[in-house]
Design a protein around this motif. Structure first.
Motif, PDB file in Angstrom:
ATOM      1  N   LEU A 266       0.769  -1.194   0.155  1.00  0.00           N
ATOM      2  CA  LEU A 266       0.057   0.131   0.015  1.00  0.00           C
ATOM      3  C   LEU A 266       0.794   1.345   0.076  1.00  0.00           C
ATOM      4  O   LEU A 266       0.421   2.208  -0.091  1.00  0.00           O
TER       5      LEU A 266
ATOM      6  N   ASN B 272       2.769   3.248  -1.769  1.00  0.00           N
ATOM      7  CA  ASN B 272       2.599   4.385  -2.675  1.00  0.00           C
ATOM      8  C   ASN B 272       1.139   5.001  -2.669  1.00  0.00           C
ATOM      9  O   ASN B 272       1.013   6.318  -3.077  1.00  0.00           O
ATOM     10  N   THR B 273       0.304   4.390  -2.068  1.00  0.00           N
ATOM     11  CA  THR B 273      -1.242   5.009  -1.911  1.00  0.00           C
ATOM     12  C   THR B 273      -1.670   5.713  -0.595  1.00  0.00           C
ATOM     13  O   THR B 273      -2.522   6.506  -0.725  1.00  0.00           O
ATOM     14  N   ILE B 274      -0.688   5.514   0.312  1.00  0.00           N
ATOM     15  CA  ILE B 274      -0.976   5.917   1.741  1.00  0.00           C
ATOM     16  C   ILE B 274      -0.727   7.399   1.752  1.00  0.00           C
ATOM     17  O   ILE B 274       0.257   7.855   1.769  1.00  0.00           O
ATOM     18  N   PRO B 275      -1.773   8.005   2.283  1.00  0.00           N
ATOM     19  CA  PRO B 275      -1.638   9.626   2.661  1.00  0.00           C
ATOM     20  C   PRO B 275      -0.698   9.942   3.505  1.00  0.00           C
ATOM     21  O   PRO B 275      -0.859   9.192   4.615  1.00  0.00           O
ATOM     22  N   ASN B 276       0.364  10.732   3.250  1.00  0.00           N
ATOM     23  CA  ASN B 276       1.408  10.857   4.319  1.00  0.00           C
ATOM     24  C   ASN B 276       0.840  11.262   5.759  1.00  0.00           C
ATOM     25  O   ASN B 276       1.350  10.828   6.801  1.00  0.00           O
ATOM     26  N   ARG B 277      -0.240  12.158   5.788  1.00  0.00           N
ATOM     27  CA  ARG B 277      -0.636  12.446   6.948  1.00  0.00           C
ATOM     28  C   ARG B 277      -1.391  11.511   8.006  1.00  0.00           C
ATOM     29  O   ARG B 277      -1.333  11.874   9.071  1.00  0.00           O
ATOM     30  N   ILE B 278      -1.921  10.693   7.202  1.00  0.00           N
ATOM     31  CA  ILE B 278      -2.455   9.648   8.185  1.00  0.00           C
ATOM     32  C   ILE B 278      -1.674   8.153   8.178  1.00  0.00           C
ATOM     33  O   ILE B 278      -2.293   7.251   8.472  1.00  0.00           O
TER      34      ILE B 278
ATOM     35  N   VAL C 107      -3.047   4.563   9.335  1.00  0.00           N
ATOM     36  CA  VAL C 107      -3.099   3.256   8.601  1.00  0.00           C
ATOM     37  C   VAL C 107      -2.351   2.358   9.199  1.00  0.00           C
ATOM     38  O   VAL C 107      -2.985   0.769   9.016  1.00  0.00           O
TER      39      VAL C 107
END
Lengths: 232, 210
Positions: B64, B66-72, B76
């Protein structure tokens, strides 16, 4: 793709939560039946353990049917409310303990081992970190202990957790819950080396004092509820 | 095969076993090292469970990454670990009830194990799934062997048993030997871990601080 946009983050979080929730719900409901059966089987094993029956490699279900001849539901006056098989087994002792004493339904298992009648009482109490529970089997004089089983949710390994070992559980065999005047006094759990006046006692666990005292309180409270039945 | 076990992958696997050990060098996962090492058996099971979970959580996060938003990303990672642990515990309850009863609290403890979050954040977020899987195995084993060594000495000296079996003969007790009750208490786990770190640093001079 810009993964730092607010909308992306929000949608990602929502999708993730929904997917994980769905997955967990599926796993949980898919395995529920097997788990409930395991819990029931485990309860039967615990009850049989208090009768000192060797369970290794045996089918607990058939052993249970062979040894447990009656399942009674009592009230605290010692009267039998129900004798139907299965009624006592499904009683949730935690829920019963939350009721006022006169309303409680008390399960009692009557067993036969080598032609002798034994009475098995369900116990529940508190240890140091969490709940402790167990079963105690009495001889047909409803006074002498035949065997016990204790278990716990989260007592300290090596200390309080030792109540779940046969070494501790075997200490109780042959002790009496009534004194000479036939008053209910339960069994004390003392620090090794100390003695209790006026009642039978066993050695507690060194370093597991609070759990040991928890066992003592559990014996007193749980067996105490059956006092009326045990004395007649 | 050559691609599967390249020099780098080998390093990723062997590093955590010694020079980059999660407990003795990175000082992660100390909390559970105290809690489960009074006896050998829970230490073994805990080591194995953490190995499995860190390996699979690493793979999932790596897939995952490359899809994970940096801020959360921490959230995750936490959700993935918690979901994995819950599923493992449910499956154990259904198919290995006795084991799950024995493990009771330890399974839940895995979620809070710092090694998991550490590996997900430090490695899986920036590496391919296969390397992440190997990294998870390496760190899991690195964690497990320390736990086993600590538990070995604590059970042997504290209870005189190993895996619940008596190993110190009765004759020794009759001669006046007593079990060291201090060994069963959590502080001794810290002292033992410190001893391991001492030996480890004495043998690997490059780990010593100036």
């Amino acid at each position: 793709m810009n993964t730092n946009k607010n909308s992306y983050t929000l949608i990602y979080a929502i999708v993730m939560v929904v997917v994980v929730a769905l997955l967990l719900a599926l796993v949980s409901s898919g395995l529920k039946d097997i788990q409930t059966n395991n819990v029931k089987l485990d309860k039967k094993k615990q009850i049989l353990s208090s009768l000192n029956i060797e369970l290794d490699g045996q089918d607990a279900n058939s052993l249970y049917e062979k040894h447990i001849v009656k399942e009674l539901v009592l009230n605290n006056k010692g009267e039998v409310i129900s004798e139907k098989m299965g009624d006592a087994f499904v009683i949730d002792v935690i829920k019963e303990n939350a009721k006022v004493e006169a309303d409680r339904q008390l399960p009692l298992y009557v067993a036969e081992v080598d032609g002798q009648t034994k009475y098995i009482i369900t116990m529940r109490g508190a240890g140091l970190w969490g709940p402790i529970w167990g079963y105690i089997a009495l001889n047909d004089d409803k006074n002498t202990v035949f065997g016990t089983y204790f278990s716990h949710a989260s007592e300290t390994p090596g200390l309080g957790a030792e109540i779940a070992t046969p070494k501790f559980q075997k200490e109780f065999a042959g002790k009496h819950i009534l004194n000479d005047a036939r008053d209910f006094v339960s069994i004390a759990v003392m620090k090794p080396g100390q003695i209790a006046e006026g009642q039978d006692y066993v050695d507690g666990i060194s370093g597991g004092t609070i759990t040991s005292k928890g066992v003592e309180a559990m014996l007193l409270k749980s067996i105490g509820q059956y006092e009326a039945y045990l004395k007649n | 095969m050559s691609k599967l076990f390249s020099e780098k992958t080998k390093q990723v696997f062997l590093g955590p076993l010694s020079k980059n050990n999660p407990i003795t060098v990175q000082v992660l996962g100390i909390c559970s090292a105290l809690a489960v090492t009074a006896k050998l058996e829970p230490a073994l099971v805990m080591g194995l469970s953490v190995t499995i979970i860190v390996a699979f959580a690493n793979v999932i996060i790596s897939l995952l990454r490359n899809t994970i938003p940096n801020r959360i990303r921490i959230i995750v990672q936490l959700v993935v670990v918690a979901a994995l642990v819950t599923i493992v515990s449910e499956v154990l309850k259904a198919f290995a009830y006795d084991v799950s009863v024995q493990l009771s609290v330890y399974i839940g403890l895995i979620i809070t194990n710092c090694i998991l979050m550490g590996r997900l954040e430090a490695f899986a977020m920036g590496n391919k799934p296969w390397e992440s899987f190997v990294d998870g195995l390496g760190n899991g084993f690195g964690y497990a062997w320390i736990l086993v060594v600590v538990a070995f000495f604590r059970e042997l000296l504290g209870s005189g048993t190993l895996l619940g079996m008596r190993v110190i003969p009765q004759a020794v007790y009759d001669a006046g030997y007593v079990n060291n009750g201090l060994m069963i208490l959590p502080p001794m786990a810290l002292v033992l871990v410190a001893c391991i770190i001492w030996v480890h640093r004495a043998r690997n001079k490059e780990l010593q601080e100036k």
